[in-house]
Design an enzyme around this catalytic site. Structure first.
Site, PDB file in Angstrom:
ATOM      1  N   ASP A   1       1.002   5.297   0.109  1.00  0.00           N
ATOM      2  CA  ASP A   1       0.244   6.505   0.422  1.00  0.00           C
ATOM      3  C   ASP A   1       0.849   7.710  -0.303  1.00  0.00           C
ATOM      4  O   ASP A   1       1.940   7.622  -0.891  1.00  0.00           O
ATOM      5  CB  ASP A   1       0.266   6.711   1.947  1.00  0.00           C
TER       6      ASP A   1
ATOM      7  N   LYS B   1       0.867  -1.184   0.000  1.00  0.00           N
ATOM      8  CA  LYS B   1       0.000   0.000   0.000  1.00  0.00           C
ATOM      9  C   LYS B   1       0.896   1.223   0.000  1.00  0.00           C
ATOM     10  O   LYS B   1       1.761   1.359   0.872  1.00  0.00           O
ATOM     11  CB  LYS B   1      -0.900  -0.002   1.234  1.00  0.00           C
TER      12      LYS B   1
ATOM     13  N   ASP C   1     -10.467   8.298   3.806  1.00  0.00           N
ATOM     14  CA  ASP C   1     -10.390   7.157   4.711  1.00  0.00           C
ATOM     15  C   ASP C   1     -11.748   6.949   5.369  1.00  0.00           C
ATOM     16  O   ASP C   1     -12.423   7.914   5.738  1.00  0.00           O
ATOM     17  CB  ASP C   1      -9.408   7.448   5.862  1.00  0.00           C
TER      18      ASP C   1
END
Ligand SMILES: *[C@@H]1O[C@H](CO)[C@@H](O)[C@H](O)[C@H]1NC(C)=O
Ligand SMILES: *[C@@H]1O[C@H](CO)[C@@H](O)[C@H](O)[C@H]1NC(C)=O
Ligand SMILES: *[C@@H]1O[C@H](CO)[C@@H](O)[C@H](O)[C@H]1NC(C)=O
Length: 413
Positions: A161, A159, A223
């Site tokens: 960001d 992942k 989120d």
């Protein structure tokens, strides 16, 4: 309150813009399923003060044990992903990232081996910038070294960001890091937050072509936080953005609405049905984020309902199309790959009611692209039963309770 009876024939065809080239690393051919630390554990570094929210080796290994021992693995849950806050604050003398010595005393290779020995897969996290969102070392200027570390450690999913990154550096950084991952030689599902930062930090429209070409999945939106209203906003977003994002969605390249919030005590049974059903209809990644011991018996039953999971893991990988039937009622329609030997597709229909009143809804499936001339056998997915058979000329009526969903899969006869 009956929906409009007007016959609308809707062709369910997937039209990709001509120039779209999609990432083909052979990974994530169905949306990844698993567990990720962020939603519930967040930074999870204050282990003495708050041992119940400690992100450490024990936690990760215990999730692997739960997947292995409690039926999750058989249902398709596979990836176990450590999010931000896993490393020391400084790189080592060779410039490599170092796992937190207290919380991950045996390093990441040890965790990867443990996870792999159970037939599961291991995911990690970094950021395009010089620091992560929580100010741990990020990968800027270290793409090659970090890609090699992740490969050596046995990482299967990364992942990445995009906090603190300029717009143009997002557009170049995700591509460059993706190339370094490829060079490092270990196949990793590449999860990008690229379009989210373009749209919500830089206020531009993301260009999904390069994103779908370089990433296996990507975050489009904020989120998730652990509330039901937050989920409603996310579901609405994916409904509104359907035309923009659905053309880029399919095997190997997925829109990602963020984690499933089961096991956190914030949803009643009806809401939990809506949450999981809509995410599966979207063919979204299904990533839990909770203390696995806090998943209720009912949530576990949903998470391991194979007829339900099949809707999201179907190899066709089409994002369900939304139809606003009433102000608070949305119908989602998703075609599935025909079963071997069938010429006609099966379809799932999810009628979602976000009102505090029940709604009576009538659906005429022919209006949404179903076409099996012999009709369909209708399965009620939550009740786990076949209800009845319908012809192409018939409609069906459903009463959808408050904040609930009726979910049927129609198999061609
Ligand atoms: C039936 O519909 C599906 C999906 O919309 C389409 O792909 C297929 O070609 C149609 N089949 C026939 C025989 O018309
Ligand atoms: C639906 O049709 C199939 C095939 O003709 C038949 O076997 C089944 O019994 C029917 N189901 C119902 C509920 O009528
Ligand atoms: C949940 O659904 C049931 C029926 O499935 C309904 O009777 C009830 O009102 C709903 N509960 C809530 C809290 O919305």
């Amino acid at each position: 309150m009956l929906c409009t009876q007007t016959l609308r024939i809707v062709l369910v065809v997937i039209i990709l813009p001509k120039s779209v080239i999609l990432l083909k690393n052979g990974l994530a051919l169905t949306p990844p399923m698993g567990w990720m630390s962020w939603g519930y554990y967040m930074c999870g570094v204050k282990c003495d003060e708050n041992p119940d929210k400690c992100l450490n080796e024990n936690l990760i290994l215990s999730v692997a044990d739960t997947f292995y021992n409690e039926g999750y693995q058989e249902a398709g849950y596979e990836y176990i992903i450590i999010d931000d806050c896993w490393s020391e604050k400084e790189r080592d003398l060779d410039g490599r990232l170092v796992p937190d010595k207290k919380r991950f005393p045996n390093g990441m290779k040890y965790i990867a081996d443990y996870i792999h020995n159970r037939g599961l897969k291991f995911g990690m996290y970094t950021n395009i910038a010089a620091v992560t969102c929580m100010h741990y070392p990020g990968s800027k200027d270290y793409f090659d070294i970090d890609a090699q570390s992740f490969a050596e450690w046995g990482v299967d999913y990364l992942k990445v960001d995009g906090c603190f990154v300029k717009e143009n550096d997002l557009n170049t950084g995700y591509i460059e890091l993706g190339q370094e991952l490829k060079k490092a030689g270990r196949p990793m599902v590449y999860s990008c937050s690229w379009p989210y930062y373009i749209q919500y930090i830089h206020n531009k429209k993301p260009d999904y072509s390069p994103i779908a070409k370089h990433c296996n999945m990507w975050r489009n939106y904020h989120d998730v936080v652990l509330t039901w209203p937050a989920l409603k906003v996310i579901m609405k977003h994916y409904q509104n953005e359907y035309d923009t994002i659905s053309p880029y969605h399919g095997p190997g390249h997925w829109n990602d609405p963020d984690m499933i919030i089961f096991g956190t005590g914030v949803l009643n049974e009806n809401q939990s049905r809506v949450h999981l059903a809509v995410y599966l209809m979207l063919s979204a990644p299904i990533l839990l984020s909770c203390d696995m011991n806090k998943i209720t018996r009912y949530e576990k039953k949903l998470l391991q309902n194979l007829d339900l999971i099949a809707i999201g893991q179907d190899m066709l990988g089409v994002m369900a199309k939304p139809y606003q039937l009433e102000q608070s009622v949305t119908l989602w329609v998703k075609p599935h790959l025909p079963k071997k030997g069938d010429i006609f597709h099966s379809f799932s229909f999810a009628v979602v009611n976000l009102d505090d009143q029940q709604h009576l809804i009538s659906i005429f499936p022919l209006a949404y692209g179903v076409n099996s001339t012999d009709g369909y056998s209708v399965m009620d997915v939550f009740a786990n039963t076949f209800k009845n058979n319908i012809t192409l000329k018939e409609s069906f009526e459903v009463v959808v309770p408050p904040e609930d969903v009726i979910l049927y899969t129609l198999f061609p006869l």
